[in-house]
Motif scaffolding. Structure first.
Motif, PDB file in Angstrom:
ATOM      1  N   VAL A  49     -16.921 -24.687 -62.336  1.00  0.00           N
ATOM      2  CA  VAL A  49     -15.927 -24.830 -61.280  1.00  0.00           C
ATOM      3  C   VAL A  49     -16.416 -25.932 -60.344  1.00  0.00           C
ATOM      4  CG1 VAL A  49     -14.769 -23.720 -59.341  1.00  0.00           C
ATOM      5  CG2 VAL A  49     -15.259 -22.406 -61.408  1.00  0.00           C
ATOM      6  N   VAL A  50     -15.552 -26.894 -60.080  1.00  0.00           N
ATOM      7  CA  VAL A  50     -15.883 -28.003 -59.195  1.00  0.00           C
ATOM      8  C   VAL A  50     -14.976 -27.926 -57.977  1.00  0.00           C
ATOM      9  CG1 VAL A  50     -15.998 -30.514 -58.985  1.00  0.00           C
ATOM     10  CG2 VAL A  50     -16.548 -29.414 -61.165  1.00  0.00           C
ATOM     11  N   ALA A  51     -15.566 -27.992 -56.795  1.00  0.00           N
ATOM     12  CA  ALA A  51     -14.812 -27.974 -55.549  1.00  0.00           C
ATOM     13  C   ALA A  51     -15.553 -28.834 -54.527  1.00  0.00           C
ATOM     14  CB  ALA A  51     -14.647 -26.544 -55.040  1.00  0.00           C
ATOM     15  N   GLU A  52     -14.888 -29.099 -53.433  1.00  0.00           N
ATOM     16  CA  GLU A  52     -15.503 -29.917 -52.376  1.00  0.00           C
ATOM     17  C   GLU A  52     -16.759 -29.262 -51.810  1.00  0.00           C
ATOM     18  OE1 GLU A  52     -14.754 -32.990 -51.230  1.00  0.00           O
ATOM     19  OE2 GLU A  52     -13.224 -33.161 -52.797  1.00  0.00           O
ATOM     20  N   GLU A  56     -16.660 -22.701 -51.671  1.00  0.00           N
ATOM     21  CA  GLU A  56     -15.310 -22.683 -52.244  1.00  0.00           C
ATOM     22  C   GLU A  56     -15.388 -22.538 -53.767  1.00  0.00           C
ATOM     23  OE1 GLU A  56     -11.289 -25.440 -52.575  1.00  0.00           O
ATOM     24  OE2 GLU A  56     -13.094 -26.276 -51.662  1.00  0.00           O
ATOM     25  N   ALA A  57     -16.294 -23.270 -54.391  1.00  0.00           N
ATOM     26  CA  ALA A  57     -16.453 -23.173 -55.851  1.00  0.00           C
ATOM     27  C   ALA A  57     -16.863 -21.759 -56.247  1.00  0.00           C
ATOM     28  CB  ALA A  57     -17.479 -24.190 -56.334  1.00  0.00           C
ATOM     29  N   ARG A  58     -17.773 -21.171 -55.503  1.00  0.00           N
ATOM     30  CA  ARG A  58     -18.214 -19.807 -55.801  1.00  0.00           C
ATOM     31  C   ARG A  58     -17.051 -18.824 -55.660  1.00  0.00           C
ATOM     32  NH1 ARG A  58     -22.601 -16.745 -56.532  1.00  0.00           N
ATOM     33  NH2 ARG A  58     -24.064 -18.439 -56.261  1.00  0.00           N
ATOM     34  N   ARG A  59     -16.261 -18.964 -54.604  1.00  0.00           N
ATOM     35  CA  ARG A  59     -15.114 -18.070 -54.389  1.00  0.00           C
ATOM     36  C   ARG A  59     -14.116 -18.183 -55.551  1.00  0.00           C
ATOM     37  NH1 ARG A  59     -10.421 -19.130 -52.850  1.00  0.00           N
ATOM     38  NH2 ARG A  59     -10.896 -21.167 -51.964  1.00  0.00           N
ATOM     39  N   ILE A  60     -13.831 -19.394 -55.969  1.00  0.00           N
ATOM     40  CA  ILE A  60     -12.907 -19.611 -57.084  1.00  0.00           C
ATOM     41  C   ILE A  60     -13.462 -19.000 -58.364  1.00  0.00           C
ATOM     42  CG2 ILE A  60     -11.863 -21.378 -58.557  1.00  0.00           C
ATOM     43  CD1 ILE A  60     -11.804 -23.184 -56.021  1.00  0.00           C
ATOM     44  N   ALA A  61     -14.735 -19.242 -58.612  1.00  0.00           N
ATOM     45  CA  ALA A  61     -15.356 -18.711 -59.837  1.00  0.00           C
ATOM     46  C   ALA A  61     -15.373 -17.193 -59.847  1.00  0.00           C
ATOM     47  CB  ALA A  61     -16.776 -19.264 -59.968  1.00  0.00           C
ATOM     48  N   GLU A  62     -15.759 -16.599 -58.738  1.00  0.00           N
ATOM     49  CA  GLU A  62     -15.823 -15.134 -58.670  1.00  0.00           C
ATOM     50  C   GLU A  62     -14.432 -14.514 -58.852  1.00  0.00           C
ATOM     51  OE1 GLU A  62     -17.873 -14.438 -54.998  1.00  0.00           O
ATOM     52  OE2 GLU A  62     -19.850 -14.575 -55.965  1.00  0.00           O
ATOM     53  N   ALA A  63     -13.423 -15.139 -58.269  1.00  0.00           N
ATOM     54  CA  ALA A  63     -12.059 -14.619 -58.434  1.00  0.00           C
ATOM     55  C   ALA A  63     -11.618 -14.704 -59.885  1.00  0.00           C
ATOM     56  CB  ALA A  63     -11.093 -15.404 -57.535  1.00  0.00           C
TER      57      ALA A  63
END
Length: 67
Positions: A49-52, A56-63
């Motif tokens: 997951v790539v994010a700014e 944010e990347a961790r939140r997206i990945a965990e979701a």
């Protein structure tokens, strides 16, 4: 897989590393003992997951993993 001469694709996050290593060792031992020659391929799949921002990347990945 090794007996049939297929290459191997593992998933790096579904089992503890020691379990994946043990299963991969079985494949590596079985492939040539079944008479297969030439290079074998073992690959491992990881989600990325790539994010700014890191949080944010961790939140997206965990979701995504929760689904």
């Amino acid at each position: 897989m090794g007996k049939q001469g297929y290459n191997l694709l593992t998933i790096g996050y579904t089992k503890p590393l020691a379990v994946t290593a043990a299963l991969t060792r079985i494949f590596r031992d079985t492939w040539p003992s079944a008479g297969h020659r030439g290079p074998m391929t073992i690959a491992t799949h990881y989600h990325v997951v790539v994010a700014e921002e890191r949080d944010e990347a961790r939140r997206i990945a965990e979701a995504g993993l929760a689904e």
